[in-house]
Design a protein around this motif. Structure first.
Motif, mmCIF file in Angstrom:
data_model
loop_
_atom_site.group_PDB
_atom_site.id
_atom_site.type_symbol
_atom_site.label_atom_id
_atom_site.label_comp_id
_atom_site.label_asym_id
_atom_site.label_seq_id
_atom_site.Cartn_x
_atom_site.Cartn_y
_atom_site.Cartn_z
ATOM 1 N N SER A 183 0.810 -1.211 0.000
ATOM 2 C CA SER A 183 0.000 0.000 0.000
ATOM 3 C C SER A 183 0.850 1.270 0.000
ATOM 4 O O SER A 183 0.426 2.297 -0.522
ATOM 5 C CB SER A 183 -0.919 0.001 1.237
ATOM 6 N N ASP A 184 2.049 1.185 0.577
ATOM 7 C CA ASP A 184 2.910 2.363 0.633
ATOM 8 C C ASP A 184 3.925 2.413 -0.490
ATOM 9 O O ASP A 184 4.815 3.269 -0.484
ATOM 10 C CB ASP A 184 3.634 2.411 1.975
ATOM 11 N N SER A 279 0.702 -4.540 11.326
ATOM 12 C CA SER A 279 -0.316 -3.829 12.103
ATOM 13 C C SER A 279 -1.172 -4.811 12.898
ATOM 14 O O SER A 279 -2.226 -5.244 12.429
ATOM 15 C CB SER A 279 -1.200 -2.991 11.165
ATOM 16 N N GLY A 282 -4.534 -3.411 13.284
ATOM 17 C CA GLY A 282 -5.350 -3.570 12.075
ATOM 18 C C GLY A 282 -5.986 -4.944 11.989
ATOM 19 O O GLY A 282 -7.147 -5.078 11.578
ATOM 20 N N ASP A 357 -5.465 -6.187 3.095
ATOM 21 C CA ASP A 357 -4.816 -4.899 3.318
ATOM 22 C C ASP A 357 -3.702 -5.014 4.353
ATOM 23 O O ASP A 357 -2.688 -4.300 4.264
ATOM 24 C CB ASP A 357 -5.849 -3.863 3.802
ATOM 25 N N GLY A 364 -1.622 -0.496 7.054
ATOM 26 C CA GLY A 364 -1.952 -0.317 8.454
ATOM 27 C C GLY A 364 -3.457 -0.356 8.667
ATOM 28 O O GLY A 364 -4.229 -0.683 7.769
ATOM 29 N N TRP A 365 -3.873 0.027 9.883
ATOM 30 C CA TRP A 365 -5.291 -0.062 10.218
ATOM 31 C C TRP A 365 -6.111 0.929 9.395
ATOM 32 O O TRP A 365 -7.291 0.686 9.145
ATOM 33 C CB TRP A 365 -5.494 0.164 11.707
ATOM 34 N N ARG A 366 -5.496 2.032 8.959
ATOM 35 C CA ARG A 366 -6.252 2.998 8.155
ATOM 36 C C ARG A 366 -6.650 2.413 6.810
ATOM 37 O O ARG A 366 -7.717 2.731 6.274
ATOM 38 C CB ARG A 366 -5.419 4.260 7.954
ATOM 39 N N GLU A 367 -5.793 1.563 6.231
ATOM 40 C CA GLU A 367 -6.137 0.932 4.949
ATOM 41 C C GLU A 367 -7.302 -0.041 5.103
ATOM 42 O O GLU A 367 -8.097 -0.221 4.179
ATOM 43 C CB GLU A 367 -4.910 0.197 4.386
ATOM 44 N N LEU A 369 -9.672 0.300 7.363
ATOM 45 C CA LEU A 369 -10.798 0.980 8.007
ATOM 46 C C LEU A 369 -12.068 0.998 7.146
ATOM 47 O O LEU A 369 -13.166 0.762 7.691
ATOM 48 C CB LEU A 369 -10.394 2.405 8.378
#
Length: 401
Positions: A183-184, A279, A282, A357, A364-367, A369
């Motif tokens: 993702s990054d 994570s 996550g 994810d 991370g957990w934001r991905e 969410l």
């Protein structure tokens, strides 16, 4: 509060005595993870098409036919055997036709059918990716032999220049780099079968809790336990929450156990090791959201059905349907476009994307969410419908003379 704790303890006692239900929740998905991770291991490996058995039948015997066979074996994709599922037949006249192909190119472009120089015969049981690899290797070897012939005999290229051109046109030396990115944007390891099957069957196990939960609910209702609790002033919301919390703990235990199997047990049996990402929060987030969705659906079914047979049939059918559509039983990547679009309707697919994810895309957990919010909303809607249906059924029962 004391009553709620007592109700939760009662649910945990019932679960501990239901050995068949616990077997379904833990042993069955464990077997699926082990079997499917090992069975589909090569389907996710880029080198699965290397070293395949190949039979070469040379009916020409010319030097160009021999050069073609040598080029085919240099690719490293095949190992020659007398009887194999992939057979490459070099027709008689191969060397002559290949040598004169440059002179006949104008006739072929004008519409005259070009005679086949090679037949590739593949048994019906060969996987499609193996068929594609065999076809590509044969075409590359044929192109290499023809290019060498043109450079040497037609264009009369000097040996040192032929070496340079041969290097420049070799696919192995093309300046192209392939890599998987997270993702990054950082490089990650290639996807494996265990990254598909551990989250997939973990999700299936969580949703399959609909059967023991709905069955226990129906039994309590038929024995009058629910009616007595309501007569004691226990609200419907408290009653549903007392059933949701123990199963939430069961779901988290399932998640920890299944992830541990992917990390330590599957590699011991020859499979790939599951990477958990970076994570832990996550993982907890998407696991909790999946549990909420599964429990909400289970309680919605439990309130709606009227017999243990209905609970078993309806719960099992719903779980299997969501798994089939959601990419659990069949990986989403091999589905046609129309079926991939249908996966958006299944909460199991949302959960699978959330786990990917974390464990696959290394986010991370934001991905995760968005998927967690969608699953939570689904679970809360199902819980609301279950509470509404429970209230309606009690109202109807009180009105019945």
């Amino acid at each position: 509060m004391h009553g709620f704790v007592a109700l939760c303890r009662k649910e945990l006692l019932l679960l501990s005595r239901d050995r068949h239900g616990l077997l379904v929740l833990f042993a069955v998905p464990t077997l699926f993870i082990l079997l499917m991770s090992l069975a589909l291991r090569d389907a996710f490996r880029a080198d699965a098409a290397l070293g395949l058995p190949l039979t070469i039948i040379d009916r020409d015997g010319g030097h160009l036919a021999q050069d073609f066979a040598a080029a085919l074996l240099r690719s490293g994709a095949f190992v020659v055997q007398d009887r194999a599922d992939v057979r490459v037949i070099v027709h008689a006249g191969f060397s002559e036709l290949l040598a004169t192909r440059n002179e006949l190119a104008a006739d072929f472009r004008g519409g005259e059918p070009e005679p086949a120089l090679i037949d590739v015969e593949i048994s019906p049981g060969v996987p499609p990716q193996i068929k594609a690899a065999a076809s590509l290797a044969v075409r590359q070897a044929l192109l290499a032999v023809q290019s060498e012939f043109l450079l040497e005999h037609v264009l009369a290229t000097p040996p040192d220049e032929r070496d340079n051109l041969r290097y420049l046109t070799d696919p192995r030396h093309l300046p192209v780099m392939e890599r998987f990115v997270g993702s990054d944007g950082t490089t990650i390891e290639a996807p494996t079968s265990v990254q598909q099957n551990v989250p997939a069957w973990l999700i299936f196990a969580m949703f399959f809790a609909v059967i023991p939960l709905a069955t226990a609910f129906v039994i309590e209702r038929s024995e009058g336990s629910l009616l007595r609790l309501r007569a004691l002033g226990v609200r419907g919301g408290v009653l549903l929450a007392s059933k949701a919390l123990p199963y939430y703990l069961v779901n988290l235990t399932q998640m920890v156990l299944m992830l541990a199997i992917g990390v330590w047990i599957v590699p011991l049996l020859g499979g790939d090791r599951l990477t958990l990402g970076d994570s832990p929060f996550g993982l907890w987030l998407i696991g909790s959201a999946t549990s909420l969705a599964a429990i909400g659906l289970a309680l919605c079914v439990a309130v709606a059905v009227r017999s243990t047979l209905q609970a078993t049939v309806a719960g099992g059918a719903i779980s299997l349907l969501l798994a089939a559509v959601g990419g659990v039983m069949v990986p989403k990547m091999v589905m046609p476009d129309t079926m991939q679009a249908l996966t958006r309707l299944s909460p199991m697919a949302w959960s699978l994307e959330g786990f990917w994810d974390i464990v696959l895309r290394r986010g991370g957990w934001r991905e995760a969410l968005p998927e967690a919010l969608a699953l939570s909303a689904f679970g809360l809607v199902c819980l609301g419908l279950a509470a509404l249906q429970l209230r309606r059924s009690e109202t109807t029962m009180h009105r019945t003379p």
